[in-house]
Write a protein that holds these residues in place. Structure first.
Motif, PDB file in Angstrom:
ATOM      1  N   ALA A  36       0.826  -1.204   0.000  1.00  7.90           N
ATOM      2  CA  ALA A  36       0.000   0.000   0.000  1.00  7.90           C
ATOM      3  C   ALA A  36       0.863   1.259   0.000  1.00  7.90           C
ATOM      4  N   MET A  37       0.324   2.323  -0.584  1.00 11.22           N
ATOM      5  CA  MET A  37       0.946   3.649  -0.534  1.00 11.22           C
ATOM      6  C   MET A  37       2.353   3.661  -1.131  1.00 11.22           C
ATOM      7  N   ASN A  38       2.497   3.047  -2.289  1.00 12.32           N
ATOM      8  CA  ASN A  38       3.689   3.215  -3.116  1.00 12.32           C
ATOM      9  C   ASN A  38       3.196   3.903  -4.387  1.00 12.32           C
ATOM     10  N   TRP A  39       3.166   5.214  -4.369  1.00  9.25           N
ATOM     11  CA  TRP A  39       2.377   6.013  -5.304  1.00  9.25           C
ATOM     12  C   TRP A  39       2.525   5.635  -6.767  1.00  9.25           C
ATOM     13  N   ASP A  40       3.725   5.267  -7.205  1.00  9.38           N
ATOM     14  CA  ASP A  40       3.963   5.021  -8.630  1.00  9.38           C
ATOM     15  C   ASP A  40       3.798   3.560  -9.037  1.00  9.38           C
ATOM     16  N   LEU A  41       3.464   2.712  -8.113  1.00  7.00           N
ATOM     17  CA  LEU A  41       3.276   1.302  -8.439  1.00  7.00           C
ATOM     18  C   LEU A  41       1.977   1.113  -9.209  1.00  7.00           C
ATOM     19  N   HIS A  42       2.052   0.506 -10.397  1.00  6.08           N
ATOM     20  CA  HIS A  42       0.852   0.394 -11.228  1.00  6.08           C
ATOM     21  C   HIS A  42       0.679  -0.974 -11.884  1.00  6.08           C
ATOM     22  N   GLU A  43       1.575  -1.909 -11.632  1.00  6.28           N
ATOM     23  CA  GLU A  43       1.423  -3.242 -12.207  1.00  6.28           C
ATOM     24  C   GLU A  43       2.157  -4.282 -11.376  1.00  6.28           C
ATOM     25  N   LEU A  44       1.740  -5.530 -11.549  1.00  2.60           N
ATOM     26  CA  LEU A  44       2.404  -6.672 -10.932  1.00  2.60           C
ATOM     27  C   LEU A  44       2.717  -7.685 -12.028  1.00  2.60           C
ATOM     28  N   PRO A  45       3.810  -8.415 -11.902  1.00  2.00           N
ATOM     29  CA  PRO A  45       4.148  -9.413 -12.926  1.00  2.00           C
ATOM     30  C   PRO A  45       3.179 -10.597 -12.893  1.00  2.00           C
ATOM     31  N   ASP A  46       2.874 -11.128 -14.058  1.00  2.00           N
ATOM     32  CA  ASP A  46       1.952 -12.269 -14.159  1.00  2.00           C
ATOM     33  C   ASP A  46       2.458 -13.466 -13.362  1.00  2.00           C
ATOM     34  N   GLN A  47       3.773 -13.582 -13.212  1.00  2.00           N
ATOM     35  CA  GLN A  47       4.351 -14.750 -12.529  1.00  2.00           C
ATOM     36  C   GLN A  47       3.879 -14.891 -11.081  1.00  2.00           C
ATOM     37  N   LEU A  48       3.427 -13.796 -10.481  1.00  3.09           N
ATOM     38  CA  LEU A  48       2.977 -13.878  -9.086  1.00  3.09           C
ATOM     39  C   LEU A  48       1.725 -14.735  -8.942  1.00  3.09           C
ATOM     40  N   GLY A  49       1.061 -15.020 -10.052  1.00  2.00           N
ATOM     41  CA  GLY A  49      -0.129 -15.866 -10.008  1.00  2.00           C
ATOM     42  C   GLY A  49       0.163 -17.292  -9.573  1.00  2.00           C
ATOM     43  N   THR A  50       1.453 -17.657  -9.492  1.00  2.00           N
ATOM     44  CA  THR A  50       1.829 -19.014  -9.063  1.00  2.00           C
ATOM     45  C   THR A  50       1.974 -19.131  -7.550  1.00  2.00           C
ATOM     46  N   LEU A  51       1.786 -18.022  -6.832  1.00  2.00           N
ATOM     47  CA  LEU A  51       1.933 -18.059  -5.373  1.00  2.00           C
ATOM     48  C   LEU A  51       0.692 -18.721  -4.762  1.00  2.00           C
ATOM     49  N   SER A  52       0.753 -20.010  -4.622  1.00  2.00           N
ATOM     50  CA  SER A  52      -0.424 -20.813  -4.269  1.00  2.00           C
ATOM     51  C   SER A  52      -0.901 -20.623  -2.831  1.00  2.00           C
ATOM     52  N   ARG A  53      -0.085 -20.005  -1.959  1.00  2.00           N
ATOM     53  CA  ARG A  53      -0.481 -19.823  -0.555  1.00  2.00           C
ATOM     54  C   ARG A  53      -0.850 -18.380  -0.216  1.00  2.00           C
ATOM     55  N   LEU A  54      -0.751 -17.497  -1.182  1.00  2.00           N
ATOM     56  CA  LEU A  54      -1.001 -16.078  -0.916  1.00  2.00           C
ATOM     57  C   LEU A  54      -2.481 -15.836  -0.641  1.00  2.00           C
ATOM     58  N   GLN A  55      -2.786 -15.348   0.572  1.00  2.00           N
ATOM     59  CA  GLN A  55      -4.163 -15.159   1.027  1.00  2.00           C
ATOM     60  C   GLN A  55      -4.557 -13.686   1.160  1.00  2.00           C
ATOM     61  N   HIS A  56      -3.600 -12.848   1.482  1.00  2.00           N
ATOM     62  CA  HIS A  56      -3.883 -11.452   1.842  1.00  2.00           C
ATOM     63  C   HIS A  56      -3.027 -10.527   0.982  1.00  2.00           C
ATOM     64  N   VAL A  57      -3.673  -9.629   0.218  1.00  2.00           N
ATOM     65  CA  VAL A  57      -2.948  -8.682  -0.636  1.00  2.00           C
ATOM     66  C   VAL A  57      -3.504  -7.276  -0.425  1.00  2.00           C
ATOM     67  N   ASP A  58      -2.622  -6.344  -0.113  1.00  2.00           N
ATOM     68  CA  ASP A  58      -3.011  -4.940   0.061  1.00  2.00           C
ATOM     69  C   ASP A  58      -2.265  -4.105  -0.975  1.00  2.00           C
ATOM     70  N   LEU A  59      -3.014  -3.583  -1.960  1.00  2.00           N
ATOM     71  CA  LEU A  59      -2.453  -2.728  -3.012  1.00  2.00           C
ATOM     72  C   LEU A  59      -3.121  -1.356  -2.991  1.00  2.00           C
ATOM     73  N   SER A  60      -3.654  -0.974  -1.861  1.00  2.00           N
ATOM     74  CA  SER A  60      -4.390   0.283  -1.773  1.00  2.00           C
ATOM     75  C   SER A  60      -3.475   1.493  -1.935  1.00  2.00           C
ATOM     76  N   MET A  61      -4.086   2.594  -2.385  1.00  2.00           N
ATOM     77  CA  MET A  61      -3.408   3.879  -2.522  1.00  2.00           C
ATOM     78  C   MET A  61      -2.161   3.799  -3.403  1.00  2.00           C
ATOM     79  N   ASN A  62      -2.342   3.189  -4.566  1.00  2.00           N
ATOM     80  CA  ASN A  62      -1.292   3.133  -5.571  1.00  2.00           C
ATOM     81  C   ASN A  62      -1.826   3.734  -6.864  1.00  2.00           C
TER      82      ASN A  62
END
Length: 330
Positions: free
Chosen positions: A159-185
Motif C-alpha cells: 500500500a501507498m507506493n504512489w507510482d506502483l501500477h502493475e504486478l508481474p503475471d508470474q505472481l499468479g503461481t503463489l499458491s499460498r497467498l491469502q492477503h494482498v493490500d495494493l491500496s493507494m497506488n
C-alpha cells in the motif's frame, strides 16, 4: 672516461632513490590499508553489537526490531545475524533492501513499512520460507517476477507506493497467498495475476484509478473481502454475482450509476457499501420502530445491504412500470 663513470653513478643514485621512494610509498599504502581494515573491523564490531541490542524474542521468533532511528543502508555485518526470523524495521529512512537478503533463509516476516525503499531486489526470490512481505508506505515502482520464488508467501502488503501500477503475471503461481493490500497506488486495472491466485481471501484495491473490473472476476473463488473504495468504477461486471465466498464488498466513492439486479441473489454477502456514488435512483431506507432502532442502528449501514436490496427492488418496479406504460400506449 671519468665523465662516463660519474654519469653512470648519478643514474644509479637516482634510480636507487626512486626505487626507495616507490617502496616507501607502497609501504605507506599497505599501512593505510591495514589501518582502514582495522578501523572497518572495529566499526563492524560496534555496529554488530548495536544490532544485537535490537534483537528480541517474540512468540518464539527471533526478531530484529529497529524503529525511528536513521539506518539508510543496512551494514554487511548484519549477515552474521542470519538466524533472525523476522525483520521489523520502520521509519528509519531505509533506501534499499540489501542483496544479501537471500542469506536470511530463516526469515518468515520481512516488514520494512514506512521507509524510503525504491526497489525490491531479485534476490528476494530465494527466500522460499518467507510468509509475509510488508512494504507499505515506501517508494517502490516495480515488483520483480523473481518474487514468485517465495512460494510460502501468505501476506503481501504494498500500500501507498504512489507510482506502483502493475504486478508481474508470474505472481499468479503463489499458491499460498491469502492477503494482498495494493491500496493507494496507481493501478488502472486489476492485475491479472490476482485472478490466478487460488488461495486469495482478502484484497484491498482502494484508492487507485480502477475504471473497470474484469469480466472473469469470479475466478477469485476463495475471496471473501474486497475493498474497492475511492476508485473510478462506473459499472460492475455481472459475474461479480458468481463470487460465492464474497461476504464483504466496499464500493464507496466510485462512479457507479446502477447496481446489478443479480446481486440480489448474493446470499453470502453480509456487508456492502455503496456510499458516495452517483446512483440513478434516489432510495431512502424506511424508518424503524424506536425499540428496533435502539437495538440495531449500530449495525445498519444506510448504503449497505438493505439499501442494495431496496434499490434493486425499486429499479425493478420502475422497469415494470415503464413496460406497462408501453403496453398501454400500444
Amino acid at each position: 672516461m671519468v665523465g662516463v663513470v660519474v654519469a653512470c653513478s648519478s643514474v644509479s643514485s637516482i634510480k636507487a632513490l626512486w626505487e626507495t621512494r616507490i617502496r616507501k610509498r607502497r609501504e605507506e599504502k599497505e599501512e593505510e590499508q591495514k589501518r582502514r581494515l582495522c578501523v572497518g573491523v572495529w566499526e563492524d564490531r560496534v555496529t554488530l553489537a548495536r544490532l544485537k541490542q535490537k534483537l528480541q524474542t517474540e512468540d518464539g521468533r527471533l526478531v530484529l526490531r529497529i524503529e525511528q532511528e536513521e539506518w539508510k543502508t543496512l551494514p554487511g555485518c548484519l549477515i552474521q545475524l542470519s538466524q533472525v526470523q523476522e525483520w521489523q524495521i520502520h521509519r528509519t529512512g531505509l533506501l534499499k533492501i540489501p542483496h544479501f537478503i537471500s542469506s536470511f533463509q530463516n526469515l518468515l516476516v520481512l516488514d520494512l513499512s514506512r521507509n524510503g525503499v525504491t526497489e525490491i531486489p531479485k534476490q528476494i526470490g530465494k527466500l522460499t520460507g518467507l510468509r509475509e512481505l510488508l512494504l507499505s508506505y515506501n517508494r517502490i515502482q516495480f515488483v520483480p517476477e523473481e518474487l514468485s520464488g517465495c512460494d510460502s508467501l501468505e501476506r503481501l502488503e504494498l500500500a501507498m507506493n504512489w507510482d506502483l501500477h502493475e504486478l508481474p503475471d508470474q505472481l499468479g503461481t503463489l499458491s499460498r497467498l491469502q492477503h494482498v493490500d495494493l491500496s493507494m497506488n496507481n493501478f488502472s486495472h486489476l492485475p491479472a495475476c490476482l485472478l490466478a491466485l487460488p488461495a486469495l481471501e482478502w484484497l484491498d484495491m482502494g484508492g487507485n484509478c480502477l475504471q473497470d473490473l474484469p469480466e472473469d472476476i469470479h475466478r477469485m473463488e476463495m475471496l471473501h473481502t474486497l475493498w474497492l473504495q475511492r476508485n473510478e468504477l462506473e459499472k460492475l461486471p455481472e459475474n461479480i454475482t458468481r463470487m460465492r465466498s464474497l461476504d464483504t464488498l466496499v464500493l464507496s466513492s466510485n462512479r457507479l450509476r446502477h447496481i446489478p439486479p443479480l446481486m440480489e441473489a448474493m446470499s453470502n454477502l453480509r456487508f456492502v457499501n455503496f456510499r458516495d456514488n452517483p446512483l440513478t435512483l434516489d432510495v431512502t431506507l424506511p424508518s424503524r420502530e424506536a425499540a428496533a432502532e435502539d437495538e440495531e442502528e449500530d449495525d445498519r449501514e444506510m448504503f449497505g445491504k438493505e439499501f442494495m436490496l431496496m434499490y434493486i427492488q425499486e429499479a425493478r418496479k420502475r422497469a415494470y412500470a415503464v413496460l406497462n406504460m408501453h403496453s398501454i400506449n400500444r
